[in-house]
Structures are given as C-alpha cells and as structure tokens.
Design an enzyme around this catalytic site. Structure first.
Site, PDB file in Angstrom:
ATOM      1  N   GLY A 167       0.806  -1.212   0.000  1.00 64.17           N
ATOM      2  CA  GLY A 167       0.000   0.000   0.000  1.00 64.17           C
ATOM      3  C   GLY A 167       0.840   1.263   0.000  1.00 64.17           C
ATOM      4  O   GLY A 167       0.320   2.367  -0.124  1.00 64.17           O
ATOM      5  N   THR A 246       5.602  -6.192   8.050  1.00 65.20           N
ATOM      6  CA  THR A 246       5.937  -5.234   9.119  1.00 65.20           C
ATOM      7  C   THR A 246       5.565  -5.723  10.507  1.00 65.20           C
ATOM      8  O   THR A 246       5.777  -5.016  11.483  1.00 65.20           O
ATOM      9  CB  THR A 246       5.220  -3.884   8.898  1.00 65.20           C
ATOM     10  N   ALA A 248       2.455  -6.234  11.773  1.00 67.70           N
ATOM     11  CA  ALA A 248       1.483  -5.186  12.093  1.00 67.70           C
ATOM     12  C   ALA A 248       0.610  -5.518  13.297  1.00 67.70           C
ATOM     13  O   ALA A 248       0.449  -6.675  13.676  1.00 67.70           O
ATOM     14  CB  ALA A 248       0.589  -4.934  10.874  1.00 67.70           C
ATOM     15  N   GLY A 299      10.247  -7.363   3.552  1.00 67.84           N
ATOM     16  CA  GLY A 299      10.605  -7.515   2.135  1.00 67.84           C
ATOM     17  C   GLY A 299      11.995  -8.043   1.873  1.00 67.84           C
ATOM     18  O   GLY A 299      12.407  -8.144   0.720  1.00 67.84           O
ATOM     19  N   TYR A 507       2.120   5.892  21.576  1.00 73.80           N
ATOM     20  CA  TYR A 507       2.164   6.490  20.246  1.00 73.80           C
ATOM     21  C   TYR A 507       2.341   7.990  20.419  1.00 73.80           C
ATOM     22  O   TYR A 507       1.496   8.645  21.031  1.00 73.80           O
ATOM     23  CB  TYR A 507       0.814   6.174  19.598  1.00 73.80           C
TER      24      TYR A 507
END
Lengths: 597, 597
Positions: A167, A246, A248, A299, A507
């Site tokens: 994405g 990742t 996620a 990746g 965060y």
C-alpha cells in the site's frame, strides 16, 4: 461441521478510491481553507469530519505551536519533482516482456516516484519539493504467483533488485532507494494480486492474496458475515502482505489478536523457490518454521504472494464509549488495571491532554440544542465536577462481541473507571476518537502545507516504565527544540493505543513550525533520533508495530547484542545470497540510514 | 504501578523427587501387581491413584487387546544395558576442566545413557534391554551462562558436538545419538540452571533459567501468587528450555496461551556468541527477530540459557467439571461450537469411548455409600437416559479465573452441552480425568513390562477434517495390525485436547500385545509411520506440540515445499556452520530417522 469453500469474485475497486499522489490517502479527502478562511474537509468519506467546517482548529493550533502563522501562507509544493531516467536493465526487461503484458511494466516517472517512498514527513516533503536521489527504475505489476516467480528468476539471472510494494503506507523509509545500490531497482507492485482466493467459513479461514488492501478485505469478508478483525490505523490502504512484512498490530487486537496471531500460513516466492505448505494447521510444532521468519521480514527475504488467515464472525454488537479522567496518571492507572483484571474491550485508547484538546478543536461548529447540551456538559465537567481543561484526558473504547458480552464488558469497564475518578464521556466521543484515526493522517499533510512538520512514532514499554518514558520523551523533545532555537513551541502529544498484561504501546505525535528554518527536515530527524534514543534509554522498544525499515536501523545495536545482529545478517545472506530482495540492504549497516538523507 | 523486582531463593528439590532410570517419572510412583494379583499404584504422589488398588484395569485391558495375558508374565528388563566407552575428546576435556568443577563432568555409563534418549516406546524398550548403538560420550552440568558460553567455545575449538538436555521427556527421539556422527557428543545438562532470576509482579514477567522444571516453576511462582499458566502433560519434569525448543503447548492454553504467547524474551548461547536483548517489550516490531527462530529450534541453533516469560495471577477460583455425550460425534460438535461461540474454559478435553472406558477401569474399588451412589448414577445413565457404555464419551473441563467468570463460563458451557444431548458428569470425574494425564505415562511402562507396546502421537487439524482423520487413522492402525498378523487386537484411542477457532489437536494412543512377535519395535514403528502418513493424507499436521525430533523428519517433505526445506537447511548452516549443535543433524536428511533404529 462439514466444510466447503466459498470462492468470492474479484474485488471491484471504485473509481472514487483514487489516492493522492503527493499526500496521504484518498484524493477525495483533504483539509483545506475555505473562502471564509476557516478549515474545512472535502468529500464525504469520513462521517463527522468530511464536509464539516472546523472553526476551532486553526486558533487552537496557532496557540499550541506558539506561532500566529497566517493561513494564507500556503506552500503548495511543486509536485511532481524531477525523477532521473531509469537505469538500463536490458536483460531483465527482455525476459520480463516475455512474461508480462506491456501494461504490467511501467517506467513513468510519477509511478516510479510513488514506489520509492512511504509516508514519513521527510518523504512527503521530498515528493512535494526536490524529489529523491534515487527511485525504482521500473515498476512491474504481476497478476499471479507464477509471474512473481518468473520475476524473481529473471532478477536472479540479470542482477536486478526487487522491492515488493503493497500500500506504500509505511513510515519507516523502507521503500527509500539507496544511492549506493548500483544495480537497477525494480518495484514489484502487488496491487493486482488482490483476490480472496477462498473462504472456509466452517474452519474460519481465508486464503487471501498479498496485495489485497485492508478496506477491500473488510468489505468482501463482511458480505459473508466474517472479518479478519485486523485494523491497523492504515487499514484503508495497507495490504495483507505489508501487514506480514511489518509485523502489524490492529486497533482491535484485544479481540482479534495481532497479525502473528491471525496468520496461519504464508506463500512466499524466495530466491530458493516457492515456499508453500500442503495443509493449514490451527497450530503446530514443526521445528524451524520459515512461516514465522516472514513476519517482520520487511521484504528482505522474499515476496509474500498470499496468506491464510483466521476469520471471525462479524460482531453481533458494536458499541463505542469514552471516559474522561482528571489526569493522565489516573487514566494510565485505569489502563493498567484494565489490562490486569479484565479482558479489555476490542479497542481501548488513552489520549493525553493535548490530544484531548486536539479532538475538541476538531469538532465542527455546533448548532441548536446539540450545541446547548454540549455547552451544559462542558460547564458541568469543568465546573462542579472539577475537571481541568488543561489537564483532563480521555479514553476511547470500542466494544465488540455478542450483545451479552458487550453489555457485561461495558459495565465492568465503567465500574473500573470510577475507581480512578473516571467519568463516562458518551459513545459519540468514542466513535469520533476512533474515526479521527483515519482523519488525522490527512491533517499532517495539511499542516505541512503551512510549514508545520509533523509525524508520529511509537514504542512499547513495560507498564512500570510507561509514565517515565512519556515524561522523558516529551521533555527531551522540548529541550531539543529549544537547543536548536526553532520557532515557537513543539507540539508533543501521546496516546496509549494497545494494552498487554506486561506493558503497553505508546504512540507519540510531534510537530513544529518550520518557516525560516534553514534545513527543517534535518532538524526534524535529529529531534526524532534524540527522542528515539530517549525512548530506548527509558526502556522502550524500537517499535511496537511500525517496524525498522531504514529509519530505525541505527538503533538495532542499542537493543540487540552483536551476536543477535550477526544472526540477522547471516540469515539474510543465507536465504538471499545474491541480495535480490534489497528493501533492507545493507541489512544492519548502521550507516545506511544516513545514506537516505 | 511502580516496579520492583523480587529475587527468589534457589529452588530446593526434595529428595523424594528422584526419577526412575528405566521408566517414566518419579521413582516413588509405579504401577505394580500386589500379592493378590491385582494392579496397584505405589507412593502417594497422585491423589485418587497412588496407594489405590485398581481391580478393573487388568480384566478390561485383557478384553481390549484381545489377549488373556497372564499377569505373572512380567518382563522386568535388564537395566542397565551395555554402554560403550566414551570417545576420546582430550582437547575438549582439557579445556572443560579449566571451566568446570570435577562434579560437573560425568562419564558414568548410566548418566550418559539417560542423556541419550527421551520417552518413546522404542527408547524405553532399549533402555530396559539392549541399550543404544550410541549415547553421549560426556555429560556436563553448567552452573551459569558463562559456563555454557565457555562450553560452546570449547566445542567450536575442539570439534565436539553439543546436545542440550532439559527434562529428557521428549517423545521425538530428539536426543538419540546418530551412529553416523563421528565426533564426540557432549550432552549439556541444564538442570543446575534452574533458578528464577527475578520476578516483576507489576509488569507480570519473570526471568527464569532454561533448566528450571515445570513443577518447580509452578511451586515457586505460587509463593508469590503467580503462575506461568503453562502446563504441558510433562509439566512435572520438562523444562522451560525444552518448552521453547519444542514449541510446547499447555493444557490450559485457552486461558494462558501456548509457549509462543507466553515467551517475551530469550537468551541464547550460539556459535556466533550470546544472543540477548537490552530490554523486554510487551510486543514489538523489530524486523527479523531471532527470538522467534528459537521457538521450535529443537536444540539445533544454540542453547537457551534463560527466558523472560509472562506471568498471570493465580486464579481466584479453579473448578473441574465433566460432561458425558452419547456419541463421539456429538462431543466433537460440542467442542466445535464451544470454540466458535465462547471463550472456552482453561482446559477442555474430549475423550473417545475407549478412553472413557479406560478412565472407568482405572477407578479404585468403590466402598459404601459412594459405591451405591456411583452404581445408581450408572444405572440411570445407561438405563433410562439411554447412554450406551460402548459408545458414550466424556469431556473434562477445568475452569480458572475470577469466581464470577468461572460461574458464568460454567453456565454457558453446560447450556451448550445440553444442545448436544450432553449431561453433566460431575466435578470429581473432571478432576480425575485431568489428574490421569500425569498417571497415564506410568501405565505405559507398566504394560511394557507385560509385553504391551504403547505410545501416543498427536496432530492438529482443521475442524471439518477432524472426524474423518480420526476414523481413517483408527482404521489404518487396525488394518496395519491385521496385515502384520500381530496377536490380539490393537488398542487405539484418541482425545481432542486443544481447541482453536480453526481446528483442534487430536491425541492418539496406540498399543498392542507383542509377546512372541519377532521384532515388535520394528512393527510398532512401521504402524506408527503408517498412521502418520494417514494423518497427513487426512489433512493433519506433523505435530501439534511434540515436535519433529528425529522421529518425524521423514514427513517434513510431505508438508513443506522443497524450497521451504532448503530454507531450514540454509538457516542451520548459516547460524551453526560447524554443526556444533547437532541434536537435529542432519537437519532434514530424510534418511536419518532410519539411522536411529
């Protein structure tokens, strides 16, 4: 209990889902300034935000950053930036043209540009201004697994580098192309491999192609009354392959688990050939298990082409909720107790005071009775009830499950909140808080146009160290901002977004006004690096769910022993000896991050 | 929420915890035949079993295997078997003597023997008769991490092979020493590294050394009101390091998770040095993560020296329960619905009719009112209620949690059971079923003395394939038994021991009478291999939690693509290029299993 697979039709992506080239998200949505000089949101995608005028946002933001910046002073950027010609790759192209149709290969500058970045502030700034020293030379769009396999083979034979692209939503500079890479770089765009291959409702599994975007997976599974339950903040645009790469985490992980809990099987095209399994087990013990090596592989080991994931029935009931607390400390103590004593609701998030104010500032102009009611509530809360608008914080909640479970969870949560002087803040505020997750990414690019650089970063930390970590990181950012004599004040805010028995995810948002600063992007990254060093010194992790990419490579040595880092390098060298998959090359070279700037 | 670590004293292992040399488990416990010719259990370790006379067991077992075998015909074995002299390893020993005290190095035949096997039937048979073609040449007992590191260094320099040893409870022949291994083999016994290094009650974590046995971890943590919640069937003797190495699953995983859910961090001495982390995160995204490579590594990548694990408060309430169903199909349908609709109780296990009968046959002689009550219940169930003793099955339940949660779970479970014509069978039967898990391992070695070879094997399978898999495997074993013209009938039974949304774990028991058979161990393994082939053909996994070891290596090629197997080999070669850690060497050589016989 007898099985039977469903084979859904391919998804149809509506034209209205076009994405912006130089900003986050869908082209139909943007924060903008209307003729009256007020901030408004275009389109109608996000209820409660789209189409609204936000009269309080600008004044509030000016106060926070300490600069009375003029709204007319908009830096629209100069997209598209220059893009260098692709490096020649004749052998590879000759081979690829035998495999792919012409429309599956692109050398268009803007397409190559888009495949060479994610969404960090420095990347988006580069997209809008000077561009990148290096972007992929070619972009290919395989239709199926065989084409991916053929591409990998062609890459191995002709000495090009492949970078899978999902994405494009990463915030780790994973897609940045290194100038030290001398071989041609080919971006493998997975967007055409976006099918749900099958759904097995009895065994609650689905096999989904890696390029499927979250929103499409959600809407397609919902037609059968099912969900993956995986909702990272980027769920609209990020892909299954990207989630695996990742490692996620979803906003509703309390209910559905993180990606490692949801992933049952994975198919990968690697340098050694196709990794696949004959069957899918609910759980197994099979010795060294390549499946788990792919989680978080970013990746670097191969291209995920599809995965089998767990499904859940769509919840019978979904309710939002919110709670206000007088102080962050009390809110955090509530979060801790919730993680210890109860099964927490699907999503629970604590925002600090600044972010609470942000949420208020984002409210559209009220009208009529609603406005009166809201004012009365505000008077009550900040008056007799003694909530200080400059200190109070909020928790937003999403409950999902059977009606009975949701009702019981609600009761328990509010009883627990009362123990910490928390007061119910209403479902609408909870829903807004959750929905703003999607809207907030657009704001970052709006303020960027007004010379404010902003971005998020996150960490995970054991509970007992959370408060100190937050205090230290905020202080460090203030100090770093001051040390650099940057204009105004920094915007620094945080929320606690995930609960675990042993700790939480924190965060952070950081922003500052940058007009007149000679190299603000450099300042931004230096401050961010200082903040990350502080995070690690305070016992936090490199990342809870964003990953390492190229941005956080320099910090690996601070959390892993040299032997552990050596293992990563040895593994990469063993499984991809030619370095075909180079998203992370050099894998743990601590200099590489510098190369990207 | 402020932290503070507790540093518990080292554990004191009672002398009464001595283990048997030639049988499963503690030396105080054994099934034996008393003067009256009835089966009895020695010691007082297992309530409801120890000290009891079991009048029904022998007649029942004779009926099941179809042989009226004489109980006097006991094959006591000839332990200890011959053990070859250790291979010379002068360089290694010279180095080791500088690191370790003399009592930390053993060349005693019986100690070396014990470190060269687990608890498969063929291994225990060998221990009791002919011994092994190869056992470890030396056994070392490191006291701390530095000593392990020095051992690995010495091994690398002097060319010996290290095999970590935990509880020695594996059933995968992981510890078997291959005759093709020409280098000296050194078993690294971790039993002296058995401390809880620290407990962090606020963050609910503990750092525990890899050699700590489950029962000691349980009892030490319980002193602080805490538990790991991890209870594999072998929990009394197996170790934390072994759980990580085999990717273990606990009986109460519905409440506490499997080992991969509980493990937060791991310290490893590898060929490349010490793998360790600066901090412990509740969850993180750090790219390629060597921690997860260690899960299921079966000793092949390095030696786990300690780990940080999640803790849970000891449950406020613990209740047992049981349910009887008229047929296995109904029991399985109940299990499926439970996995789909509810959070299942901590432990839920469905036993088939034969195992239900086994449980009945294991009941001590009843007395007085209790006996009458039991008879009346039996009359009711098999009479008016229509349960067929030759078809009925049972589910045993363990509920753990707050009193309120347990009560609610109980209600929901019994309502769901009623939907499948299930009838509450009482808490006592549930407790017995759970406790028999520990007793049953002793029975295997008792019947072995009476010429009955028996063992368990397990798999995991999606729900829709479970019934067919069970039917096929049972049928295949019957056919294989008949084909070989073995005496009597095979005992084949199964239970469903773990629930997942997507499938379940099925645990089989298989046994047959072997007196007069020329090579019964060979027959046993051929039948077991046939059964495994059938499992895989029916969609089951190689193993849910036992692992691969050397026993199931030949089946890897049936579940993984060649590239996936190549990845395992490349990874092993990259991380241990000298092959120091050879428990699984040759890692995926499909001939190696044959070598061990």
């Amino acid at each position: 209990m007898t099985g039977g697979r469903i084979f859904p039709p391919p998804p149809t992506i509506p034209e209205s889902d076009a994405v912006s080239a130089d900003e986050w998200g869908f082209a139909d949505t943007s924060f903008t300034v209307n003729a009256a000089g007020a901030i408004t949101v275009t389109g109608n995608r996000y209820p409660g935000l789209s189409g609204q005028v936000l009269p309080n946002l600008l004044p509030w933001f000016r106060t926070v950053v300490g600069i009375d910046f003029p709204i007319e002073d908009e830096h629209r950027g100069s997209y598209p930036p220059p893009v260098a010609e692709p490096k020649p790759a004749e052998d590879f192209l000759a081979e690829v043209k035998r495999i792919l149709d012409p429309d599956q290969i692109s050398t268009k500058a803007e397409i190559r540009l888009r495949h060479g970045h994610g969404h960090t502030v420095s990347e988006i700034n580069a997209v809008r201004t000077t561009g990148f020293p290096r972007v992929p030379d070619y972009v290919v769009f395989p239709n199926d697994e065989d084409q991916v396999a053929a591409l990998v083979e062609a890459a191995a034979e002709s000495g090009v580098v492949l970078m899978p692209y999902g994405g494009g939503t990463n915030v780790t500079e994973a897609l940045r192309c290194l100038t030290c890479e001398e071989r041609p770089i080919v971006s493998v765009d997975m967007s055409r491999m976006n099918r749900i291959e099958w759904i097995d409702p009895v065994n609650r599994m689905a096999k989904i192609q890696a390029g499927a975007a979250g929103r499409m997976i959600q809407s397609q599974l919902a037609e059968y009354g099912l969900t993956m339950g995986h909702e990272p903040d980027s769920v609209e645009l990020s892909t299954l392959g990207g989630w695996i790469a990742t490692n996620a985490s979803g906003m509703k992980k309390n209910q559905y688990g993180n990606i490692e809990d949801i992933l049952l099987d994975v198919t990968v095209i690697s340098a050694a050939g196709k990794l696949e399994r004959a069957q899918v087990a609910p759980r197994e013990s099979i010795g060294l298990d390549p499946k788990v090596w792919m989680i978080g592989s970013e990746g670097s080991l191969g291209i995920v082409t599809s995965a089998v994931v767990k499904l859940f029935p769509l919840p019978e009931e979904q309710r939002y909720g919110s709670i206000i607390f007088k102080t962050f400390e009390e809110g955090l103590a509530f979060m801790y107790d919730l993680a210890q004593e109860e099964k927490p609701p699907a999503s629970v998030r604590l925002v600090d005071n600044l972010q609470f104010q942000f949420g208020q500032a984002l409210k559209p102009a009220g009208r009529g009775l609603k406005k009166l009611k809201s004012r009365a509530e505000k008077w009550l809360v900040t008056g007799p009830l003694g909530f200080d608008p400059g200190k109070m914080v909020a928790v937003t909640l999403v409950f999902e499950g059977t009606r009975a479970d949701v009702e019981q969870e609600e009761k328990r949560v509010y009883v627990l909140a009362a123990r910490h002087r928390g007061r119910k803040g209403g479902a609408e505020n909870g829903r807004r808080g959750y929905m703003l997750t999607f809207g907030i990414a657009y704001i970052r690019d709006f303020v960027l146009r007004h010379h404010i650089l902003g971005e998020s970063f996150e960490t995970s930390v054991p509970w007992s160290q959370a408060q100190e970590l937050i205090d230290r990181v905020k202080r460090r950012i203030y100090e770093a901002h001051e040390k650099r004599k940057l204009p105004g004040r920094p915007f620094v805010s945080c929320r606690v977004t995930q609960l675990y028995e042993t700790g939480c995810c924190v965060y952070f948002y950081m922003a500052f006004y940058s007009k007149g600063v000679s190299d603000p992007i450099a300042d931004y990254h230096e401050i961010e690096a200082e903040a990350r060093a502080e995070v690690i010194a305070a016992g936090g992790s490199i990342s809870h769910h964003h990953g390492v990419g190229k941005l956080r490579l320099p910090f690996l040595k601070d959390i892993m022993s040299p032997a552990m880092i050596a293992w990563r390098d040895k593994m990469k060298a063993a499984l991809d000896p030619q370095g075909i998959f180079a998203a992370q090359l050099p894998l743990t070279d601590h200099q590489s991050a510098a190369v990207t700037r």
